[in-house]
Write a protein that holds these residues in place. Structure first.
Motif, mmCIF file in Angstrom:
data_model
loop_
_atom_site.group_PDB
_atom_site.id
_atom_site.type_symbol
_atom_site.label_atom_id
_atom_site.label_comp_id
_atom_site.label_asym_id
_atom_site.label_seq_id
_atom_site.Cartn_x
_atom_site.Cartn_y
_atom_site.Cartn_z
ATOM 1 N N LEU A 222 0.821 -1.204 0.000
ATOM 2 C CA LEU A 222 0.000 0.000 0.000
ATOM 3 C C LEU A 222 0.859 1.259 0.000
ATOM 4 O O LEU A 222 0.513 2.262 -0.621
ATOM 5 C CB LEU A 222 -0.939 0.001 1.203
ATOM 6 C CG LEU A 222 -1.976 1.133 1.252
ATOM 7 C CD1 LEU A 222 -2.859 1.117 -0.011
ATOM 8 C CD2 LEU A 222 -2.843 1.016 2.502
ATOM 9 N N SER A 223 1.998 1.209 0.661
ATOM 10 C CA SER A 223 2.901 2.371 0.689
ATOM 11 C C SER A 223 3.432 2.681 -0.705
ATOM 12 O O SER A 223 3.621 3.843 -1.053
ATOM 13 C CB SER A 223 4.062 2.108 1.655
ATOM 14 O OG SER A 223 4.796 0.969 1.247
ATOM 15 N N GLN A 224 3.669 1.636 -1.515
ATOM 16 C CA GLN A 224 4.113 1.847 -2.897
ATOM 17 C C GLN A 224 3.013 2.517 -3.712
ATOM 18 O O GLN A 224 3.286 3.400 -4.533
ATOM 19 C CB GLN A 224 4.502 0.523 -3.531
ATOM 20 C CG GLN A 224 5.718 -0.148 -2.946
ATOM 21 C CD GLN A 224 5.956 -1.506 -3.599
ATOM 22 O OE1 GLN A 224 5.316 -2.505 -3.259
ATOM 23 N NE2 GLN A 224 6.878 -1.546 -4.541
ATOM 24 N N VAL A 225 1.784 2.045 -3.505
ATOM 25 C CA VAL A 225 0.662 2.627 -4.216
ATOM 26 C C VAL A 225 0.510 4.100 -3.868
ATOM 27 O O VAL A 225 0.317 4.942 -4.737
ATOM 28 C CB VAL A 225 -0.647 1.861 -3.909
ATOM 29 C CG1 VAL A 225 -1.836 2.546 -4.547
ATOM 30 C CG2 VAL A 225 -0.545 0.414 -4.382
ATOM 31 N N THR A 226 0.608 4.419 -2.587
ATOM 32 C CA THR A 226 0.468 5.805 -2.140
ATOM 33 C C THR A 226 1.530 6.698 -2.774
ATOM 34 O O THR A 226 1.236 7.801 -3.261
ATOM 35 C CB THR A 226 0.570 5.878 -0.609
ATOM 36 O OG1 THR A 226 -0.469 5.066 -0.027
ATOM 37 C CG2 THR A 226 0.420 7.308 -0.131
#
Length: 232
Positions: A222-226
């Motif tokens: 999710l951090s990559q997506v953000t």
């Protein structure tokens, strides 16, 4: 061989470049979630894939053939169908008449009126009602059913959940497991990133017309997506 290949595509509106060097591929039977903030270029990319906009550079291949620059009606006959943002139903037609518009491609396959009514049973009782008298969720079902009646190989869905109540969104997404299959690939534009990851096999994120992240949905943090979504 991928069913859909987008290879370094550039798309312009006049002198404004909306898409720059975008590449992606999608295998048969898989779901690609296309995510990104408003103005990232998602709808522009969909318009290029469906023949509504012609790329100025790059190539688009579908089912092994180069379809770059072909008009929308030709691509529909080849098996590309779109559920557009806002549904775009015909206001003067009944539910069933709107659905039957999807058959104009004359493609044969498993999707018939009975099959659509089996997936969306609420529409069967409403089939003679004017489509504009339906709720937003019911209209979205009509738009999906219309696209399916073209018996596509590739189903493109632009903002399925936009403006719909959460319970209605859940109902529509429950149908995806019945819709997707070995012969149908799906490109899904969805603002809800968690939902997009949950229902897809792979994710592509756009930012300012460029790809900032690609990969298998469950392998991406999710951090990559953000970071990709906001350019952090």
């Amino acid at each position: 061989m991928p069913l859909l290949e987008v290879d370094h595509v550039d798309v312009f509106y006049g002198d404004f470049q909306a898409i720059s060097g975008v590449s992606l591929s999608l295998a048969a039977g898989k779901v690609l979630a296309l995510i990104g903030a408003n103005g990232a270029g998602k709808t522009t990319l969909l318009r290029a894939v469906t023949g509504l906009l012609a790329p100025r550079a790059g190539r688009i291949r579908f089912d092994g053939g180069d379809v770059t620059g072909l008009p929308a009606e030709a691509l529909a006959r080849r098996g590309i169908a779109m559920v557009p943002e806002g549904r775009m139903l015909f206001p003067s037609l009944t539910v069933q008449e709107n659905l039957q518009m999807g058959t104009l491609t004359r493609r044969r396959g498993a999707w018939t009126l009975d099959a659509v009514y089996d997936v969306f049973p609420a529409l069967k009782d409403l089939r003679q009602r004017n489509a504009m008298q339906l709720s937003g969720g019911q209209q979205q079902m009509v738009a999906i059913g219309r696209a399916l009646l073209g018996n596509p190989r590739l189903l493109i869905c632009d903002e399925l959940s936009l403006g719909l109540a959460p319970l209605v969104v859940e109902e529509i997404y429950r149908t995806f497991e019945r819709i997707r299959g070995a012969d149908l690939s799906i490109v899904l534009v969805e603002q809800d990133v968690a939902r997009a990851r949950a229902v897809s096999d792979q994710v592509t994120c756009l930012l300012k017309g460029q790809v900032t992240l690609q990969g298998a949905s469950q392998a991406i943090e999710l951090s990559q997506v953000t970071a990709a979504y906001f350019g952090e």
